[in-house]
Design a protein around this motif. Sequence first.
Motif, PDB file in Angstrom:
ATOM      1  N   THR A  10      78.424 -10.911  16.308  1.00 35.25           N
ATOM      2  CA  THR A  10      78.093 -12.355  15.642  1.00 35.25           C
ATOM      3  C   THR A  10      79.071 -12.674  14.727  1.00 35.25           C
ATOM      4  O   THR A  10      79.953 -11.843  14.184  1.00 35.25           O
ATOM      5  N   TRP A  11      79.350 -13.759  14.258  1.00 35.89           N
ATOM      6  CA  TRP A  11      80.264 -14.199  13.133  1.00 35.89           C
ATOM      7  C   TRP A  11      79.891 -13.434  12.056  1.00 35.89           C
ATOM      8  O   TRP A  11      80.703 -13.140  11.019  1.00 35.89           O
ATOM      9  N   GLN A  12      78.390 -13.190  11.722  1.00 38.79           N
ATOM     10  CA  GLN A  12      78.035 -12.530  10.509  1.00 38.79           C
ATOM     11  C   GLN A  12      78.471 -11.083  10.749  1.00 38.79           C
ATOM     12  O   GLN A  12      78.440 -10.581   9.594  1.00 38.79           O
ATOM     13  N   THR A  13      78.562 -10.621  11.987  1.00 41.55           N
ATOM     14  CA  THR A  13      79.178  -9.141  12.035  1.00 41.55           C
ATOM     15  C   THR A  13      80.463  -9.046  11.434  1.00 41.55           C
ATOM     16  O   THR A  13      80.694  -8.063  10.785  1.00 41.55           O
ATOM     17  N   LEU A  14      81.385  -9.956  11.818  1.00 43.10           N
ATOM     18  CA  LEU A  14      82.757  -9.972  11.199  1.00 43.10           C
ATOM     19  C   LEU A  14      82.690 -10.316   9.775  1.00 43.10           C
ATOM     20  O   LEU A  14      83.426  -9.661   8.987  1.00 43.10           O
ATOM     21  N   VAL A  15      81.828 -10.939   9.278  1.00 39.92           N
ATOM     22  CA  VAL A  15      81.701 -11.536   7.747  1.00 39.92           C
ATOM     23  C   VAL A  15      81.187  -9.934   7.307  1.00 39.92           C
ATOM     24  O   VAL A  15      82.041  -9.587   6.004  1.00 39.92           O
ATOM     25  N   GLY A  16      80.451  -9.042   7.748  1.00 41.48           N
ATOM     26  CA  GLY A  16      79.920  -7.898   7.176  1.00 41.48           C
ATOM     27  C   GLY A  16      81.044  -6.756   7.104  1.00 41.48           C
ATOM     28  O   GLY A  16      81.226  -6.151   6.265  1.00 41.48           O
ATOM     29  N   PHE A  17      81.846  -6.989   8.042  1.00 43.37           N
ATOM     30  CA  PHE A  17      83.102  -5.666   8.341  1.00 43.37           C
ATOM     31  C   PHE A  17      83.938  -6.122   7.039  1.00 43.37           C
ATOM     32  O   PHE A  17      84.450  -5.442   6.533  1.00 43.37           O
ATOM     33  N   PHE A  18      84.173  -7.606   6.941  1.00 40.60           N
ATOM     34  CA  PHE A  18      85.372  -8.033   6.073  1.00 40.60           C
ATOM     35  C   PHE A  18      84.602  -7.389   4.594  1.00 40.60           C
ATOM     36  O   PHE A  18      85.476  -7.057   3.681  1.00 40.60           O
ATOM     37  N   HIS A  19      83.365  -7.919   4.330  1.00 36.22           N
ATOM     38  CA  HIS A  19      82.763  -7.439   2.925  1.00 36.22           C
ATOM     39  C   HIS A  19      82.946  -6.061   2.909  1.00 36.22           C
ATOM     40  O   HIS A  19      83.033  -5.714   1.676  1.00 36.22           O
ATOM     41  N   THR A  20      82.684  -5.161   3.850  1.00 36.57           N
ATOM     42  CA  THR A  20      82.771  -3.772   3.653  1.00 36.57           C
ATOM     43  C   THR A  20      84.028  -3.195   3.126  1.00 36.57           C
ATOM     44  O   THR A  20      84.242  -2.336   2.509  1.00 36.57           O
ATOM     45  N   HIS A  21      85.135  -3.956   3.678  1.00 42.49           N
ATOM     46  CA  HIS A  21      86.426  -3.217   3.633  1.00 42.49           C
ATOM     47  C   HIS A  21      87.492  -3.842   2.680  1.00 42.49           C
ATOM     48  O   HIS A  21      88.593  -3.483   2.610  1.00 42.49           O
ATOM     49  N   LEU A  22      87.109  -5.397   2.453  1.00 45.53           N
ATOM     50  CA  LEU A  22      87.986  -5.897   1.328  1.00 45.53           C
ATOM     51  C   LEU A  22      87.184  -5.913  -0.074  1.00 45.53           C
ATOM     52  O   LEU A  22      85.909  -6.052  -0.149  1.00 45.53           O
ATOM     53  N   ARG A  23      87.604  -5.638  -0.956  1.00 45.94           N
ATOM     54  CA  ARG A  23      87.052  -5.485  -2.216  1.00 45.94           C
ATOM     55  C   ARG A  23      86.808  -6.713  -2.845  1.00 45.94           C
ATOM     56  O   ARG A  23      87.512  -7.822  -2.666  1.00 45.94           O
TER      57      ARG A  23
END
Length: 352
Positions: free
Chosen positions: A339-352
Amino acid sequence: MARTGRRIWVRMAPAVVVSMVAAGLAGGLAPASAAGATASYTSYSNIEYVAGGTSEQNLDLYVPTGSDRARPLIIFVHGGGWSGGGKNELDQTNKQAFLDAGFAIASVNYTLSGTAKFPQQIYDLKAAIRYLRANAREYGLDGSIGLWGHSAGGQLVALAGTSCGVRLLEGNEGNRQASSCVQAVVDGYGPTDFLQMDTHLTVPGAGLHDPASSAESQYLGCTSGLLACPVSTVEAANPITYITASLRQGDRGDRDNRLPAFLIAHGDADTAVPIWESQILYTALSHACDDVSFYTLHGIGHVFFLNFVNALNPPYPSSTLVKSDHCSPTRTTESTTLTWQTLVGFFHTHLR
């Protein structure tokens, strides 16, 4: 840096952006605040990331307002077979999901293959990355950058992600001091090894990639087709080249530190870019001990990262996720969703 241009204020329905910067203000930092039922943001249109560059070397930038906190940045790279499309492919709904999560987002134009051949397109993307990092303070960014692209844009973001520090692909345009390395990449159904595409077509004869008329041949300037093109030319555009070259040199530890995290997504009914192209990228990244996730969307074809296709909105298609994290054993999750929220979570994990 001078702030030029003028603001245009337009009243719209509450869920829609209520102000945008006038189009055509190349190179200016003319912001216009935007507010709606969701997060508000400041919009910068047609920023020239190469001073005095071509009309294709520009980007739009959207930065959430309401906080003094510097924002991590996601750069969207459009598809279109390297010969068409543009930064306006960034859909308002998709953009808003990232803005609401606190990310700034940029959408980048790059030189199309009808104007210049590879490697100009990756030169442009890296010039845009360097520009945004060099001007991070001016725009309220924190300097961390993730990439998100689909189809031809997926190939470009994967190539940018795996070629951190590769001078061959930097080019000489724009800011040369800032780094073009990124921390996270979302690759949507991008091709990798052009020479294997026709071999793995799910519909034999459909959308052939080897002929001189193909998008890939036009991109690389292979006037007699891919099979007659120098192998070195085709390999230079393959993101896997820069992973495997490092492993052959025995510096897996160093490459591991320089590879960004990857999320790859591909539909198993894609008749334009065979899913094999993403499978081999996942394999190369996992062998390099990268943090990599690969979603297979069952029954889904090409271009699902464009909002109108609705593959990342309800009802979600079933997906299979395989994941490897720094040489951990591959983990497989069946019947999951992307989902779009999956992508949001991925970027939250890897971008400070």
